[in-house]
Write a protein that holds these residues in place. Structure first.
Motif, PDB file in Angstrom:
ATOM      1  N   ASP A  15      14.207   1.934   6.315  1.00  0.00           N
ATOM      2  CA  ASP A  15      14.027   0.891   7.392  1.00  0.00           C
ATOM      3  C   ASP A  15      12.768   1.045   8.066  1.00  0.00           C
ATOM      4  N   LYS A  67      10.239  -0.753   5.988  1.00  0.00           N
ATOM      5  CA  LYS A  67      10.230  -2.322   6.227  1.00  0.00           C
ATOM      6  C   LYS A  67       9.797  -2.761   7.456  1.00  0.00           C
ATOM      7  N   THR A 127      16.441 -12.615   4.028  1.00  0.00           N
ATOM      8  CA  THR A 127      15.150 -12.044   4.459  1.00  0.00           C
ATOM      9  C   THR A 127      14.249 -12.801   5.399  1.00  0.00           C
ATOM     10  N   GLY A 179       8.492  -7.994   3.188  1.00  0.00           N
ATOM     11  CA  GLY A 179       9.377  -7.007   3.192  1.00  0.00           C
ATOM     12  C   GLY A 179      10.493  -7.201   2.135  1.00  0.00           C
ATOM     13  N   THR A 220      11.311  -3.775  -0.029  1.00  0.00           N
ATOM     14  CA  THR A 220      11.693  -2.885   0.712  1.00  0.00           C
ATOM     15  C   THR A 220      13.546  -3.208   0.792  1.00  0.00           C
ATOM     16  N   ARG A 221      13.551  -4.647   1.135  1.00  0.00           N
ATOM     17  CA  ARG A 221      14.998  -4.865   1.388  1.00  0.00           C
ATOM     18  C   ARG A 221      16.059  -5.021   0.072  1.00  0.00           C
ATOM     19  N   TRP A 280      16.333  -1.104  -0.577  1.00  0.00           N
ATOM     20  CA  TRP A 280      17.383  -0.566   0.292  1.00  0.00           C
ATOM     21  C   TRP A 280      18.824  -1.033   0.106  1.00  0.00           C
TER      22      TRP A 280
END
Length: 345
Positions: free
Chosen positions: A79, A82, A258, A296, A299-300, A303
């Protein structure tokens, strides 16, 4: 069979406890004695105890605290990355941000974990309250499950963010501030980080609808997608299969939302209120182009695809067991002790 609202005699209740399995119903969370494989009958259940809304919320709160502690510890480093990517969307495609101090901002999150379990408490309470109406209004079992679960999750998420907002503001600003150590321009911090100042709490009031408006669609979409896949019978139901389906639902919901997450991060860092959402979207588009709205995303994806999905997918399966353990092992024991003492006197 005991009618709803009536109390089984103590002696008979104690006797049945010895011969039947006690289960908590997934929809109503009432307790039942379950007799398995009876001759000529099969499985048969008798209502043992009506679970009140207060008990439903207590059970959800206790089980939710465990879930939130595990998730916060595992997810915070990703997190952080991100947030730093989305603080400067245009530069996110040129270079990755610093990986130093990945647990910056973790203390505020850790301190709010007990309060964050309110999501689970509210979700369970809302679902239990509406499930009867939904069952009477909609014809198909799968549709009933999707609607009741999605509505309950949305209400739970709104309550969740009402309590999480102060910690989220502190966390986001501390995560983004680390970028300053590497000569990266950071947007002006319009929200005071001093919790003793009225400006901080005024900022929380402005930020809550921003945070809730961004996450409610994601949680509702994730819940609806998972419930649909799980109830469709496409794959066999089991711990591994359920975790895989939940991971898929998490990935779909995360990628589709997103752009909202990018806008939310920009609004938090600038201290904007919810009425500035259209202006923020336009400003991002004019300044950095449409590609900024997917900043991001990787990364999402990591994640939600490799951390949140599998972890929450597995943890949520333990959630029902932990909740049942609390209802049967703690609350029920307290009530049983009280009932037994009352019976003696």
């Amino acid at each position: 069979v005991v009618a709803r609202g009536e109390q089984m005699p103590f002696e008979l209740s104690h006797l049945l406890d010895q011969f039947a399995e006690v289960r908590v119903d997934d929809d109503t969370e009432d307790q039942y004695w379950v007799f398995n494989d009876l001759p000529c009958v099969g499985d048969y259940k008798i209502r043992r105890k009506d679970t009140s809304i207060g008990e439903v919320m207590l059970g959800g709160f206790a089980a939710g605290a465990f879930v939130e502690l595990v998730l916060a510890t595992l997810l915070h480093p990703l997190d952080t990355v991100k947030t730093r990517l989305q603080a400067q969307p245009a530069k996110a495609f040129e270079r990755w941000p610093t990986f130093d101090r990945l647990f910056d901002g973790f203390a505020p999150v850790l301190l709010t974990i007990p309060a964050l379990s309110v999501f689970w408490a509210v979700k369970d309470a809302v679902r239990t309250s509406i499930v009867g109406v939904v069952q009477e209004s909609l014809p198909w079992p799968l549709l009933r499950d999707v609607v009741s679960s999605s509505i309950a999750s949305a209400w739970g998420e709104a309550a969740y963010w009402a309590l999480k907002t102060p910690g989220e503001l502190l966390k986001t600003q501390q995560q983004a501030a680390a970028m300053g150590m590497h000569d990266v321009d950071l947007p002006m911090q319009a929200i005071s980080v001093d919790v003793a100042k009225p400006e901080f709490w005024a900022g929380c009031l402005r930020a809550w609808p921003v945070l809730a408006a961004a996450d409610i669609p994601q949680v509702a979409l994730r819940t609806a997608t998972f419930t649909t896949l799980h109830g469709s019978g496409i794959v066999h139901s089991g711990p591994g299969e359920d975790a895989l389906l939940f991971t898929l639902a998490s990935v779909v919901a995360a990628l589709l939302t997103t752009p909202l997450d990018v806008v939310r991060t920009q609004m938090i860092l600038s201290g904007s209120s919810i009425d500035k959402l259209p202006a923020t979207v336009e400003a991002i588009y004019q300044k950095e182009g449409p590609i900024a709205f997917i900043a991001g995303w990787s990364t999402r994806l990591a994640w939600n695809g490799f951390v949140v999905g599998p972890v929450l997918g597995l943890v949520r399966q333990s959630y029902s067991d932990i909740r049942a353990l609390f209802l049967l092992g703690i609350l029920d024991s307290i009530e049983g002790t009280t009932a037994g003492a009352h019976h003696l006197f």
